[in-house]
Write a protein that holds these residues in place. Structure first.
Motif, short mmCIF file in Angstrom:
data_model
loop_
_atom_site.label_atom_id
_atom_site.label_comp_id
_atom_site.label_asym_id
_atom_site.label_seq_id
_atom_site.Cartn_x
_atom_site.Cartn_y
_atom_site.Cartn_z
N PRO A 70 0.82 -1.22 0.00
CA PRO A 70 0.00 0.00 0.00
C PRO A 70 0.85 1.27 0.00
N LEU A 71 0.35 2.29 -0.69
CA LEU A 71 0.98 3.61 -0.72
C LEU A 71 0.02 4.63 -0.12
N LEU A 72 0.51 5.38 0.86
CA LEU A 72 -0.25 6.47 1.45
C LEU A 72 0.46 7.79 1.16
N ILE A 73 -0.32 8.86 1.08
CA ILE A 73 0.22 10.20 0.86
C ILE A 73 0.00 11.01 2.13
N ASN A 74 1.03 11.68 2.58
CA ASN A 74 0.92 12.52 3.76
C ASN A 74 0.20 13.82 3.41
N ASP A 75 -0.86 14.11 4.11
CA ASP A 75 -1.59 15.39 4.06
C ASP A 75 -2.45 15.60 2.81
N HIS A 76 -1.94 15.33 1.62
CA HIS A 76 -2.54 15.84 0.38
C HIS A 76 -3.54 14.85 -0.22
N ILE A 77 -4.80 15.06 0.07
CA ILE A 77 -5.85 14.17 -0.43
C ILE A 77 -5.95 14.25 -1.95
N ASP A 78 -5.76 15.45 -2.51
CA ASP A 78 -5.87 15.60 -3.96
C ASP A 78 -4.79 14.80 -4.68
N VAL A 79 -3.58 14.79 -4.13
CA VAL A 79 -2.49 14.01 -4.73
C VAL A 79 -2.78 12.52 -4.60
N ALA A 80 -3.31 12.12 -3.47
CA ALA A 80 -3.66 10.70 -3.27
C ALA A 80 -4.68 10.24 -4.30
N LEU A 81 -5.68 11.06 -4.56
CA LEU A 81 -6.69 10.70 -5.55
C LEU A 81 -6.11 10.69 -6.95
N ALA A 82 -5.32 11.70 -7.28
CA ALA A 82 -4.76 11.78 -8.63
C ALA A 82 -3.83 10.61 -8.93
N ALA A 83 -3.06 10.20 -7.94
CA ALA A 83 -2.09 9.13 -8.15
C ALA A 83 -2.67 7.74 -7.88
N GLU A 84 -3.95 7.70 -7.51
CA GLU A 84 -4.62 6.44 -7.17
C GLU A 84 -3.90 5.72 -6.04
N ALA A 85 -3.47 6.50 -5.04
CA ALA A 85 -2.85 5.92 -3.86
C ALA A 85 -3.90 5.19 -3.03
N ASP A 86 -3.43 4.39 -2.08
CA ASP A 86 -4.35 3.60 -1.26
C ASP A 86 -4.96 4.39 -0.11
N GLY A 87 -4.45 5.60 0.12
CA GLY A 87 -5.02 6.40 1.19
C GLY A 87 -4.12 7.55 1.58
N VAL A 88 -4.41 8.11 2.75
CA VAL A 88 -3.66 9.28 3.23
C VAL A 88 -3.34 9.10 4.70
#
Length: 285
Positions: A68-86
């Protein structure tokens, strides 16, 4: 996309300032090969466009390794990159708003620094929490360490997964594990190492050694109990009922829509994803 199961034990966070001259992707790949089973992209001083480019690169890497890949803080980046969460801090977007935007299929982790914040995040539907900083750390300059006392509190009171974070190294990780942590996050200790894979492997071996005396990573299951996601290492329904302190009480157990006779509890296994209703009858008169 479905939400990944939160079965991680070793959580690695990016930190380019700790490995000048080496690419983020190559360092994180070594961490994964050593045993890191969840990755967070954290880059506080990076432009949004550069952060997105990094997220795309890590998304390709983590998909290749099924991590899994999570993005710190940035929900928009998580959605754009199709990350697994934040992963969100106490000053970031409120948990309820983040969940509304991200939906139920993505992981949301919350940083906490005391038991009140931990219980609030748990009640609000966080998938996991960070507990820290356990020790002083360069990634959070000026923040007071919560010490292993908070780790003990979390181990005793928090029922969702928690990961100990902050200043944890191979020299002090045993004390954190002894305090009750079963998941460890390391930043500089792994990505700042000359040999990230070997360092990650050493962390993972320590975690496994401590887990062998309690609930192992493979024994933890996520189940739905009375409409709430819960974690348990119970093998049978009887064991689950005992974990909830209901063994001596008048209750009815419904498993996946079927009511179980009490005599079947001891021989009925608790499987990943099981849906249970535990109904406690209170006598009156």
């Amino acid at each position: 996309m479905g939400k990944p199961n939160i079965t991680f034990r070793l959580y690695a966070i990016t930190g380019e300032n700790y490995h000048p001259g080496r690419s983020m992707v190559s360092v994180m790949e070594q961490a994964i090969r050593g045993g890191a089973d969840i990755i967070q992209l954290r880059a506080k001083d990076t432009s949004k466009r550069e952060l997105l480019a990094q997220a795309y690169a890590l998304r390709e890497l983590t998909r290749r390794y099924d991590v899994p890949l999570l993005i710190n803080d940035h929900i928009d980046v998580a959605l754009a990159a199709e990350a697994d969460g934040v992963h969100l801090g106490q000053e970031d977007l409120p948990l309820a708003e983040a969940r509304r935007i991200l939906g139920e299929d993505r992981i949301i982790g919350i940083s906490t620094h005391n038991i009140a914040q931990a219980l609030e995040a748990q009640a609000g539907g966080a998938d996991y929490i960070g507990v820290g900083p356990v020790y002083p750390t360069g990634t959070k300059p000026g923040r007071q360490a919560v010490t292993t006392d908070y780790v003990r509190e979390a181990a005793a009171q928090v029922r969702i997964p928690f990961v100990a974070i902050g200043g944890i190294t191979l020299d002090n990780v045993d004390a954190v594990l002894e305090a009750g942590a079963t998941r460890i996050c390391a930043v500089s200790a792994i990505v700042g190492s000359d040999q990230p894979a070997e360092t990650a492997r050493a962390f993972k071996q320590r975690i496994r050694a401590y887990n062998a005396h309690g609930a192992s990573a493979s024994s933890l299951k996520q189940v739905l109990i009375n409409g709430r996601q819960e974690w348990t290492d119970a093998v049978t329904i009887a064991g689950l009922v005992e974990q909830y302190g209901l063994g001596a009480k008048r209750i009815v157990v419904e498993l996946n829509g079927v009511i179980l006779a009490r005599e079947a509890w001891l021989h009925t296994s608790v499987d990943e994803g099981a849906k249970l209703e535990l109904v406690h009858f209170v006598g009156g008169g």
